[in-house]
Write a protein that holds these residues in place. Structure first.
Motif, PDB file in Angstrom:
ATOM      1  N   ASP A  68       0.813  -1.217   0.000  1.00 27.78           N
ATOM      2  CA  ASP A  68       0.000   0.000   0.000  1.00 27.78           C
ATOM      3  C   ASP A  68       0.850   1.271   0.000  1.00 27.78           C
ATOM      4  OD1 ASP A  68      -2.316  -1.467  -0.049  1.00 27.78           O
ATOM      5  OD2 ASP A  68      -2.665  -1.351   2.115  1.00 27.78           O
ATOM      6  N   THR A  69       2.052   1.212   0.547  1.00 32.10           N
ATOM      7  CA  THR A  69       2.874   2.418   0.657  1.00 32.10           C
ATOM      8  C   THR A  69       3.919   2.553  -0.443  1.00 32.10           C
ATOM      9  OG1 THR A  69       4.420   1.308   2.149  1.00 32.10           O
ATOM     10  CG2 THR A  69       2.595   2.518   3.162  1.00 32.10           C
ATOM     11  N   THR A  70       4.113   1.500  -1.223  1.00 34.66           N
ATOM     12  CA  THR A  70       5.117   1.535  -2.278  1.00 34.66           C
ATOM     13  C   THR A  70       4.432   1.772  -3.618  1.00 34.66           C
ATOM     14  OG1 THR A  70       6.443  -0.060  -1.053  1.00 34.66           O
ATOM     15  CG2 THR A  70       6.987   0.247  -3.366  1.00 34.66           C
ATOM     16  N   PRO A  71       4.738   2.887  -4.286  1.00 36.14           N
ATOM     17  CA  PRO A  71       4.104   3.127  -5.588  1.00 36.14           C
ATOM     18  C   PRO A  71       4.490   2.032  -6.600  1.00 36.14           C
ATOM     19  CG  PRO A  71       5.390   5.035  -4.850  1.00 36.14           C
ATOM     20  CD  PRO A  71       5.671   3.923  -3.909  1.00 36.14           C
ATOM     21  N   ASN A  72       3.476   1.474  -7.220  1.00 38.23           N
ATOM     22  CA  ASN A  72       3.720   0.418  -8.200  1.00 38.23           C
ATOM     23  C   ASN A  72       2.623   0.504  -9.260  1.00 38.23           C
ATOM     24  OD1 ASN A  72       3.897  -1.993  -9.655  1.00 38.23           O
ATOM     25  ND2 ASN A  72       4.695  -3.114  -7.900  1.00 38.23           N
ATOM     26  N   PRO A  73       2.872   1.230 -10.335  1.00 39.79           N
ATOM     27  CA  PRO A  73       1.840   1.437 -11.364  1.00 39.79           C
ATOM     28  C   PRO A  73       1.325   0.128 -11.975  1.00 39.79           C
ATOM     29  CG  PRO A  73       3.712   2.884 -11.740  1.00 39.79           C
ATOM     30  CD  PRO A  73       4.096   1.944 -10.640  1.00 39.79           C
ATOM     31  N   GLN A  74       2.221  -0.857 -12.187  1.00 35.42           N
ATOM     32  CA  GLN A  74       1.774  -2.123 -12.776  1.00 35.42           C
ATOM     33  C   GLN A  74       0.824  -2.869 -11.837  1.00 35.42           C
ATOM     34  OE1 GLN A  74       5.226  -1.533 -12.576  1.00 35.42           O
ATOM     35  NE2 GLN A  74       5.926  -1.427 -14.690  1.00 35.42           N
ATOM     36  N   LEU A  75       1.154  -2.869 -10.546  1.00 37.89           N
ATOM     37  CA  LEU A  75       0.277  -3.523  -9.580  1.00 37.89           C
ATOM     38  C   LEU A  75      -1.056  -2.796  -9.488  1.00 37.89           C
ATOM     39  CD1 LEU A  75      -0.209  -5.708  -7.476  1.00 37.89           C
ATOM     40  CD2 LEU A  75       0.866  -4.192  -5.774  1.00 37.89           C
ATOM     41  N   GLN A  76      -1.023  -1.477  -9.491  1.00 37.69           N
ATOM     42  CA  GLN A  76      -2.264  -0.699  -9.437  1.00 37.69           C
ATOM     43  C   GLN A  76      -3.150  -1.022 -10.636  1.00 37.69           C
ATOM     44  OE1 GLN A  76      -3.259   1.036  -6.862  1.00 37.69           O
ATOM     45  NE2 GLN A  76      -5.192   1.460  -7.867  1.00 37.69           N
ATOM     46  N   LYS A  77      -2.547  -1.111 -11.819  1.00 42.96           N
ATOM     47  CA  LYS A  77      -3.311  -1.444 -13.024  1.00 42.96           C
ATOM     48  C   LYS A  77      -3.908  -2.843 -12.906  1.00 42.96           C
ATOM     49  CE  LYS A  77      -2.972  -1.959 -18.000  1.00 42.96           C
ATOM     50  NZ  LYS A  77      -2.088  -2.031 -19.160  1.00 42.96           N
ATOM     51  N   LEU A  78      -3.108  -3.792 -12.424  1.00 42.86           N
ATOM     52  CA  LEU A  78      -3.589  -5.165 -12.255  1.00 42.86           C
ATOM     53  C   LEU A  78      -4.773  -5.221 -11.302  1.00 42.86           C
ATOM     54  CD1 LEU A  78      -3.214  -8.266 -12.656  1.00 42.86           C
ATOM     55  CD2 LEU A  78      -1.699  -8.190 -10.671  1.00 42.86           C
ATOM     56  N   LEU A  79      -4.671  -4.518 -10.180  1.00 39.58           N
ATOM     57  CA  LEU A  79      -5.717  -4.577  -9.162  1.00 39.58           C
ATOM     58  C   LEU A  79      -6.984  -3.831  -9.567  1.00 39.58           C
ATOM     59  CD1 LEU A  79      -3.530  -4.156  -5.963  1.00 39.58           C
ATOM     60  CD2 LEU A  79      -4.535  -6.258  -6.877  1.00 39.58           C
ATOM     61  N   THR A  80      -6.883  -2.911 -10.509  1.00 43.25           N
ATOM     62  CA  THR A  80      -8.075  -2.144 -10.916  1.00 43.25           C
ATOM     63  C   THR A  80      -8.656  -2.609 -12.249  1.00 43.25           C
ATOM     64  OG1 THR A  80      -6.656  -0.452 -11.913  1.00 43.25           O
ATOM     65  CG2 THR A  80      -7.388  -0.075  -9.637  1.00 43.25           C
ATOM     66  N   THR A  81      -7.993  -3.536 -12.909  1.00 43.43           N
ATOM     67  CA  THR A  81      -8.513  -4.061 -14.171  1.00 43.43           C
ATOM     68  C   THR A  81      -9.568  -5.121 -13.886  1.00 43.43           C
ATOM     69  OG1 THR A  81      -6.392  -3.681 -15.262  1.00 43.43           O
ATOM     70  CG2 THR A  81      -7.885  -5.253 -16.311  1.00 43.43           C
ATOM     71  N   LYS A  82     -10.667  -5.011 -14.588  1.00 38.77           N
ATOM     72  CA  LYS A  82     -11.760  -5.964 -14.409  1.00 38.77           C
ATOM     73  C   LYS A  82     -11.330  -7.332 -14.929  1.00 38.77           C
ATOM     74  CE  LYS A  82     -16.707  -6.023 -14.896  1.00 38.77           C
ATOM     75  NZ  LYS A  82     -17.857  -5.234 -15.250  1.00 38.77           N
ATOM     76  N   ALA A  83     -11.676  -8.379 -14.212  1.00 36.91           N
ATOM     77  CA  ALA A  83     -11.346  -9.735 -14.601  1.00 36.91           C
ATOM     78  C   ALA A  83     -12.083 -10.095 -15.904  1.00 36.91           C
ATOM     79  CB  ALA A  83     -11.728 -10.724 -13.520  1.00 36.91           C
ATOM     80  N   PRO A  84     -11.475 -10.878 -16.773  1.00 35.70           N
ATOM     81  CA  PRO A  84     -12.114 -11.207 -18.054  1.00 35.70           C
ATOM     82  C   PRO A  84     -13.464 -11.898 -17.908  1.00 35.70           C
ATOM     83  CG  PRO A  84      -9.836 -11.996 -17.989  1.00 35.70           C
ATOM     84  CD  PRO A  84     -10.158 -11.447 -16.641  1.00 35.70           C
ATOM     85  N   TRP A  85     -13.681 -12.614 -16.822  1.00 35.68           N
ATOM     86  CA  TRP A  85     -14.929 -13.364 -16.642  1.00 35.68           C
ATOM     87  C   TRP A  85     -16.034 -12.517 -16.020  1.00 35.68           C
ATOM     88  CZ3 TRP A  85     -10.317 -14.545 -14.271  1.00 35.68           C
ATOM     89  CH2 TRP A  85     -10.197 -14.211 -12.938  1.00 35.68           C
ATOM     90  N   GLU A  86     -15.706 -11.284 -15.667  1.00 38.95           N
ATOM     91  CA  GLU A  86     -16.734 -10.412 -15.074  1.00 38.95           C
ATOM     92  C   GLU A  86     -17.452  -9.623 -16.127  1.00 38.95           C
ATOM     93  OE1 GLU A  86     -14.731  -8.086 -12.115  1.00 38.95           O
ATOM     94  OE2 GLU A  86     -14.765  -9.711 -10.684  1.00 38.95           O
TER      95      GLU A  86
END
Length: 95
Positions: A77-95
């Motif tokens: 939560d405290t370490t900036p990580n744009p790739q992780l942020q994108k992964l966590l906010t991208t909707k899953a393909p099955w949704e």
């Protein structure tokens, strides 16, 4: 009709792996292979594949107790990580 032999039941093995070993190592492997009723080659191949899977899984799966998990989450939560942020906010393909 194909003969019903152990060799005919083996899947094709298209590649060869050669290794040089010391006499004591070969003897140890032979004793272990005999103990489980396998040929030297089958024993070495199965053991090497099992170890390879373990090594790869150790790089993908790790278990933490509750305290370590909370520390891990806080660090994420405290370490900036744009790739992780994108992964966590991208909707899953099955949704």
């Amino acid at each position: 009709m194909q003969p019903n032999t152990a060799a005919s039941k083996q899947p094709n093995r298209d590649f060869t792996i050669n290794i040089r070993v010391q006499q004591g190592q070969r003897d140890l492997i032979d004793r272990a292979a005999a103990a489980v009723g396998k040929s030297r080659s089958d024993f070495i191949l199965e053991t090497a594949c099992r170890e390879a899977e373990t090594v790869l899984l150790d790089r993908r799966l790790f278990l933490l107790d509750e305290q370590k998990f909370q520390e891990f989450i806080a660090l994420l939560d405290t370490t900036p990580n744009p790739q992780l942020q994108k992964l966590l906010t991208t909707k899953a393909p099955w949704e």
